[in-house]
Write a protein that holds these residues in place. Structure first.
Motif, PDB file in Angstrom:
ATOM      1  N   ARG A  93      64.908  65.852  50.505  1.00 57.18           N
ATOM      2  CA  ARG A  93      65.202  65.178  49.246  1.00 57.18           C
ATOM      3  C   ARG A  93      66.576  64.542  49.369  1.00 57.18           C
ATOM      4  N   ILE A  94      66.723  63.358  48.805  1.00 57.00           N
ATOM      5  CA  ILE A  94      68.007  62.664  48.813  1.00 57.00           C
ATOM      6  C   ILE A  94      68.537  62.700  47.380  1.00 57.00           C
ATOM      7  N   ILE A  95      69.703  63.311  47.209  1.00 52.68           N
ATOM      8  CA  ILE A  95      70.277  63.550  45.887  1.00 52.68           C
ATOM      9  C   ILE A  95      71.611  62.808  45.787  1.00 52.68           C
ATOM     10  N   SER A  96      71.762  62.009  44.758  1.00 49.37           N
ATOM     11  CA  SER A  96      73.010  61.287  44.545  1.00 49.37           C
ATOM     12  C   SER A  96      74.074  62.239  43.995  1.00 49.37           C
ATOM     13  N   LEU A  97      75.250  62.249  44.631  1.00 49.84           N
ATOM     14  CA  LEU A  97      76.363  63.053  44.135  1.00 49.84           C
ATOM     15  C   LEU A  97      77.451  62.176  43.519  1.00 49.84           C
ATOM     16  N   ASP A  98      77.624  60.976  44.055  1.00 50.44           N
ATOM     17  CA  ASP A  98      78.609  60.036  43.520  1.00 50.44           C
ATOM     18  C   ASP A  98      78.141  58.640  43.882  1.00 50.44           C
ATOM     19  N   SER A  99      78.208  57.741  42.929  1.00 55.20           N
ATOM     20  CA  SER A  99      77.684  56.401  43.147  1.00 55.20           C
ATOM     21  C   SER A  99      78.601  55.380  42.501  1.00 55.20           C
ATOM     22  N   PRO A 100      78.695  54.180  43.082  1.00 54.43           N
ATOM     23  CA  PRO A 100      79.463  53.135  42.413  1.00 54.43           C
ATOM     24  C   PRO A 100      78.785  52.654  41.125  1.00 54.43           C
ATOM     25  N   TYR A 101      77.503  52.975  40.955  1.00 53.07           N
ATOM     26  CA  TYR A 101      76.790  52.624  39.727  1.00 53.07           C
ATOM     27  C   TYR A 101      77.028  53.735  38.709  1.00 53.07           C
ATOM     28  N   LEU A 102      77.723  53.427  37.654  1.00 50.19           N
ATOM     29  CA  LEU A 102      78.122  54.437  36.681  1.00 50.19           C
ATOM     30  C   LEU A 102      76.945  55.020  35.915  1.00 50.19           C
ATOM     31  N   THR A 103      75.814  54.309  35.842  1.00 51.84           N
ATOM     32  CA  THR A 103      74.676  54.819  35.098  1.00 51.84           C
ATOM     33  C   THR A 103      73.865  55.835  35.897  1.00 51.84           C
ATOM     34  N   LEU A 104      74.098  55.941  37.201  1.00 49.53           N
ATOM     35  CA  LEU A 104      73.388  56.911  38.032  1.00 49.53           C
ATOM     36  C   LEU A 104      74.138  58.238  37.990  1.00 49.53           C
ATOM     37  N   GLU A 105      73.535  59.218  37.323  1.00 52.40           N
ATOM     38  CA  GLU A 105      74.197  60.497  37.127  1.00 52.40           C
ATOM     39  C   GLU A 105      74.171  61.332  38.396  1.00 52.40           C
ATOM     40  N   PRO A 106      75.240  62.076  38.674  1.00 55.96           N
ATOM     41  CA  PRO A 106      75.235  62.980  39.823  1.00 55.96           C
ATOM     42  C   PRO A 106      74.118  64.016  39.687  1.00 55.96           C
ATOM     43  N   GLY A 107      73.459  64.320  40.799  1.00 54.35           N
ATOM     44  CA  GLY A 107      72.360  65.275  40.801  1.00 54.35           C
ATOM     45  C   GLY A 107      70.993  64.629  40.686  1.00 54.35           C
ATOM     46  N   THR A 108      70.942  63.301  40.561  1.00 52.05           N
ATOM     47  CA  THR A 108      69.667  62.592  40.452  1.00 52.05           C
ATOM     48  C   THR A 108      69.017  62.497  41.826  1.00 52.05           C
ATOM     49  N   VAL A 109      67.748  62.894  41.909  1.00 52.20           N
ATOM     50  CA  VAL A 109      66.996  62.744  43.161  1.00 52.20           C
ATOM     51  C   VAL A 109      66.592  61.275  43.256  1.00 52.20           C
ATOM     52  N   ILE A 110      67.112  60.599  44.283  1.00 54.08           N
ATOM     53  CA  ILE A 110      66.876  59.159  44.394  1.00 54.08           C
ATOM     54  C   ILE A 110      65.912  58.803  45.514  1.00 54.08           C
ATOM     55  N   GLY A 111      65.388  59.794  46.238  1.00 54.06           N
ATOM     56  CA  GLY A 111      64.432  59.458  47.284  1.00 54.06           C
ATOM     57  C   GLY A 111      64.051  60.645  48.145  1.00 54.06           C
ATOM     58  N   THR A 112      63.287  60.326  49.189  1.00 51.87           N
ATOM     59  CA  THR A 112      62.820  61.329  50.146  1.00 51.87           C
ATOM     60  C   THR A 112      63.028  60.806  51.562  1.00 51.87           C
ATOM     61  N   ALA A 113      62.997  61.710  52.516  1.00 51.69           N
ATOM     62  CA  ALA A 113      63.101  61.350  53.933  1.00 51.69           C
ATOM     63  C   ALA A 113      62.112  62.198  54.715  1.00 51.69           C
ATOM     64  N   HIS A 114      61.510  61.585  55.730  1.00 48.76           N
ATOM     65  CA  HIS A 114      60.555  62.285  56.591  1.00 48.76           C
ATOM     66  C   HIS A 114      60.844  61.933  58.041  1.00 48.76           C
ATOM     67  N   PRO A 115      60.756  62.928  58.939  1.00 47.44           N
ATOM     68  CA  PRO A 115      60.996  62.625  60.353  1.00 47.44           C
ATOM     69  C   PRO A 115      59.912  61.720  60.917  1.00 47.44           C
ATOM     70  N   VAL A 116      60.311  60.796  61.793  1.00 50.63           N
ATOM     71  CA  VAL A 116      59.380  59.859  62.406  1.00 50.63           C
ATOM     72  C   VAL A 116      58.975  60.326  63.800  1.00 50.63           C
TER      73      VAL A 116
END
Length: 183
Positions: free
Chosen positions: A68-91
């Motif tokens: 899981r990819i979780i945002s902790l700090d973003s230049p976009y002020l509307t994106l709250e810390p702790g928001t899950v913004i995506g997934t990753a899978h090994p290729v």
């Protein structure tokens, strides 16, 4: 002697603002993520900071072989810390190449949108560096180029890749992007 109380006040205010910004420049990593990352894991797990814009995200295993990819700090002020913004899978089986599926924008209601895919690879010589390359979105028709083809003939190199680089800031050490650029 002429005194400048206004100028002195402005200088003091600027120094206070710089000190305040420096004190808050450090990203707070929640204890739950620190506990998870302190346990032995894969090379992908950690807190990563992007060199280009300073965004910070945590990559944590989800238990199904992915992350899981979780945002902790973003230049976009509307994106709250702790928001899950995506997934990753090994290729591949080496555990150094991954496919990230992340949201790269928000609509007017604050919901995540614009899902993008990235090929992500860990650096072979330094496990603290990772490079992201956007995956092309299928066929693209450019009518202007079609018009230009009939009017003139030109050659262009379209293989220019946009790469994003990130540096692991936790658990290997806590440093910021300004220090990472010098590495």
């Amino acid at each position: 002697m002429i005194r400048f109380p206004f100028l002195r006040s402005v200088i003091i205010l600027m120094l206070m603002l710089v000190a305040h910004a420096a004190a808050h420049a450090r990203v707070e990593i929640p204890d739950s993520i620190r506990e998870r990352l302190d346990a032995p894991g894969t090379a992908m797990e950690g807190v990563w900071q992007f060199v280009e814009d300073g965004a910070v995200m945590a990559v944590v295993a989800d238990g199904n072989g992915g992350f899981r990819i979780i945002s902790l700090d973003s230049p976009y002020l509307t994106l709250e810390p702790g928001t899950v913004i995506g997934t990753a899978h090994p290729v591949d089986a080496t555990g150094r190449v991954f496919r990230w599926e992340t949201y790269t924008g928000q609509d007017s209601d604050g919901r995540l949108c614009s899902r993008r895919s990235f090929d992500v690879s860990l650096s072979d010589d330094d496990a603290r560096r990772l490079s992201m390359t956007p995956v092309a979105k299928g066929i693209r028709l450019n009518l202007w180029m079609l018009y230009r083809f009939f009017v003139t003939l030109s050659a262009r190199d379209n293989r220019k890749e946009k790469k994003l680089d990130a540096i692991r800031i936790y658990p290997d050490g806590e440093y910021n992007v300004l220090n990472a650029i010098v590495l």
